[in-house]
Write an enzyme that holds these catalytic residues in place. Sequence first.
Site, short mmCIF file in Angstrom:
data_model
loop_
_atom_site.label_atom_id
_atom_site.label_comp_id
_atom_site.label_asym_id
_atom_site.label_seq_id
_atom_site.Cartn_x
_atom_site.Cartn_y
_atom_site.Cartn_z
N ASP A 198 0.84 -1.19 0.00
CA ASP A 198 0.00 0.00 0.00
C ASP A 198 0.88 1.24 0.00
O ASP A 198 1.59 1.50 0.97
CB ASP A 198 -0.90 -0.05 1.24
CG ASP A 198 -1.76 1.19 1.39
OD1 ASP A 198 -1.90 1.94 0.39
OD2 ASP A 198 -2.29 1.40 2.49
N ASP A 245 -6.51 -10.02 -15.37
CA ASP A 245 -7.60 -10.93 -15.03
C ASP A 245 -8.88 -10.37 -15.65
O ASP A 245 -9.37 -9.33 -15.21
CB ASP A 245 -7.70 -10.97 -13.49
CG ASP A 245 -8.40 -12.21 -12.98
OD1 ASP A 245 -9.29 -12.72 -13.69
OD2 ASP A 245 -8.06 -12.65 -11.86
N ASP A 286 -11.58 -15.34 -16.24
CA ASP A 286 -12.40 -15.77 -15.12
C ASP A 286 -13.61 -16.58 -15.63
O ASP A 286 -14.29 -16.15 -16.56
CB ASP A 286 -12.88 -14.49 -14.40
CG ASP A 286 -13.55 -14.75 -13.08
OD1 ASP A 286 -12.84 -15.08 -12.11
OD2 ASP A 286 -14.79 -14.60 -13.00
N ASP A 293 -3.88 3.97 2.66
CA ASP A 293 -5.32 3.90 2.88
C ASP A 293 -5.76 2.48 3.25
O ASP A 293 -6.94 2.17 3.32
CB ASP A 293 -6.09 4.40 1.64
CG ASP A 293 -5.84 3.55 0.41
OD1 ASP A 293 -4.99 2.62 0.47
OD2 ASP A 293 -6.48 3.79 -0.63
N GLU A 349 -9.88 -20.02 -16.38
CA GLU A 349 -10.39 -20.66 -15.17
C GLU A 349 -11.71 -21.30 -15.51
O GLU A 349 -12.68 -20.62 -15.84
CB GLU A 349 -10.62 -19.63 -14.06
CG GLU A 349 -11.13 -20.28 -12.78
CD GLU A 349 -11.99 -19.35 -11.90
OE1 GLU A 349 -12.01 -19.57 -10.69
OE2 GLU A 349 -12.64 -18.44 -12.43
N HIS A 372 -6.54 -17.03 -4.87
CA HIS A 372 -7.33 -16.15 -4.00
C HIS A 372 -8.69 -16.71 -3.61
O HIS A 372 -9.49 -16.02 -2.99
CB HIS A 372 -7.51 -14.81 -4.72
CG HIS A 372 -8.31 -14.99 -5.99
ND1 HIS A 372 -7.81 -15.68 -7.08
CD2 HIS A 372 -9.56 -14.63 -6.33
CE1 HIS A 372 -8.73 -15.72 -8.02
NE2 HIS A 372 -9.79 -15.09 -7.59
N ASP A 373 -8.96 -17.94 -4.02
CA ASP A 373 -10.28 -18.53 -3.73
C ASP A 373 -10.23 -19.69 -2.74
O ASP A 373 -11.28 -20.19 -2.35
CB ASP A 373 -10.92 -19.04 -5.04
CG ASP A 373 -11.39 -17.91 -5.94
OD1 ASP A 373 -11.74 -16.84 -5.42
OD2 ASP A 373 -11.39 -18.11 -7.17
C1 GLC Z 1 -13.80 -16.70 -10.10
C2 GLC Z 1 -12.89 -15.89 -9.23
C3 GLC Z 1 -13.59 -15.62 -7.92
C4 GLC Z 1 -14.85 -14.85 -8.21
C5 GLC Z 1 -15.72 -15.56 -9.24
C6 GLC Z 1 -16.77 -14.65 -9.80
O1 GLC Z 1 -14.03 -17.95 -9.57
O2 GLC Z 1 -11.66 -16.54 -9.07
O3 GLC Z 1 -12.77 -14.92 -7.04
O4 GLC Z 1 -15.58 -14.67 -7.03
O5 GLC Z 1 -14.97 -16.02 -10.34
O6 GLC Z 1 -16.18 -13.70 -10.65
CA CA Z 2 -3.45 2.29 -1.24
#
Ligand code: GLC
Ligand code: CA
Length: 536
Positions: free
Chosen positions: A23, A100, A202, A27, A261, A321-322
């Site tokens: 950061d 992404d 995605d 913030d 994905e 991240h999931d």
């Molecule tokens: C994918 C992303 C996830 C998101 C979902 C909806 O699975 O990795 O983080 O919530 O798509 O966009």
């Molecule tokens: Ca920031």
Amino acid sequence: MNKDYLWWRDGITYQIYPRSYADSNNDGIGDLPGIISKLDYIQDLGVDAIWLSPIFPSPDVDFGYDVADYTAIDPKFGTMADFDRLLAEAHHRDIHIILDLVLNHTSDQHPWFIQSQKSIDNPYHDWYLWANPKPHGDPPNNWQAIFGGSAWEYAPHLDQYYYHMFYKEQPDLNWRNPEVRQAMLDVFSYWLDKGVDGFRLDVFNMYFKDKALRDNPPKLGLRGFDRQKHIYDNSQSEMFPLLQEIRDILDQYPQSYTVGETFLADPAQTAAYCGEDKLHAAFNFDFADNRWHPKRFLDSATSWYQALPEDAWPNNFLSNHDCPRAATRYCFGEDDRRAKIAIAMLLTLKGTPFLYYGEEIGLRDIPIRRKADIMDPIGKTFWPLYKGRDGCRAPMQWRDEVNAGFSQGEPWLPVHENFPQRNVDQQASDPESLLNFVKKIIRIRRAEPALQRGDFTPLIQDPRRLLAFQRTYQDDQLIVILNFSSFNPEFQIPLGKWESLIEPGKPIPSTLSLKPYEVEILKKQHEPYPIEKDKR
Ligand code: GLC
Ligand code: CA
């Protein structure tokens, strides 16, 4: 660097969740200038590409995965000038940038959706999936949202429902509308023209749903969503010609890359989306789902290789991240020995390794103790059965300073309390640390084309404890032996003269006795040609 080096095949990709990396303006939210300030660190780590989780303007119902503008930068992350600088500074260090793209749905705050819901005659109405109620006002069919409840949201002023696979604030686009299709293809060109190197797509196999909106058939399961066979709400065959079209655009830009994905797809279905006229790669979730057992990793890796068409290249990941981080899933407490094995496996198996920020220092998920603290809405919906994805999205741990050096302000998610010991600075100065181990394996990988693009042959000895395999490329032969156990299993070295790349010069007996959680990488030495006596 060896010739024929191709960054997305031979290199390593590092996923950054921008909110949580660094950061710059205190913030509490990570940002692009923050990432720029860490590029030297990322370069020193030895990776070839950064995949940035979404950086586009977003109301953050799903933290960036609900996009309100596909060709701008969210002000909380910085400006377009910051992005251009990030791109230039990354390229200057031979680091590629993967964006992404969340093109299955937009935010409900996207101007397209705001128009779309105004009236049935609005030119944007057909950009989303609107349908009339059934008699008695019921939703058009039985489709469910993965994030809970019906996938259909009623708009009383239109007397119509719109479809959303995720939150109701993430309406799905109508990809059968030619204008939508063109608008999306333009997004690819826009970023490619700027110099972006690739995209992560995605849930791309969700773009098309059954045109006739047929009900999904039932199956056994816990939640409404799991009590259906998802045959009509994803993975329709119209995806294939679209992938070809996307690929045609990509192919106009040398060395560009797409990784998809899939959602609700098994490895075979996922593999079918990869190849020369489709995606370059897709994620194999089956591999990441394994429990700690070398044979299981081996089996999912080999079946993944077999499922992929010849003209596709595999990739491997354990964290994103999931889902909970690999170190959280596999390690006991703060012991990093399993984390070392896991990363060594990623870096030496056949396939492009994807590392998730902090994996190199063994970040652990932050504990989620109270519902009131949760940021990820699904964690609130399904509490306490499922606490959402905050755990793996916590700030990067840089130093033993306030908020681990991530921010001087209040971070959007708390920093893990282990940060005084577990941080980049501390690990950089400890020769035994996970960070230094990861850098070493990366250095070995970068020097060995066989580890990058070599063939893969399993070597099965003591498969309950060892994962061992050979990688070969041209005249090079390498053996990787990963001891998943706290025991001392033995491994018979194949004939020939081998040198350890982990500890050069160390004598290699014909039977190797491995230390607990040891990693060994051996390279075959070329014997000098025997000189025939009579020809002297
Ligand atoms: C994918 C992303 C996830 C998101 C979902 C909806 O699975 O990795 O983080 O919530 O798509 O966009
Ligand atoms: Ca920031």
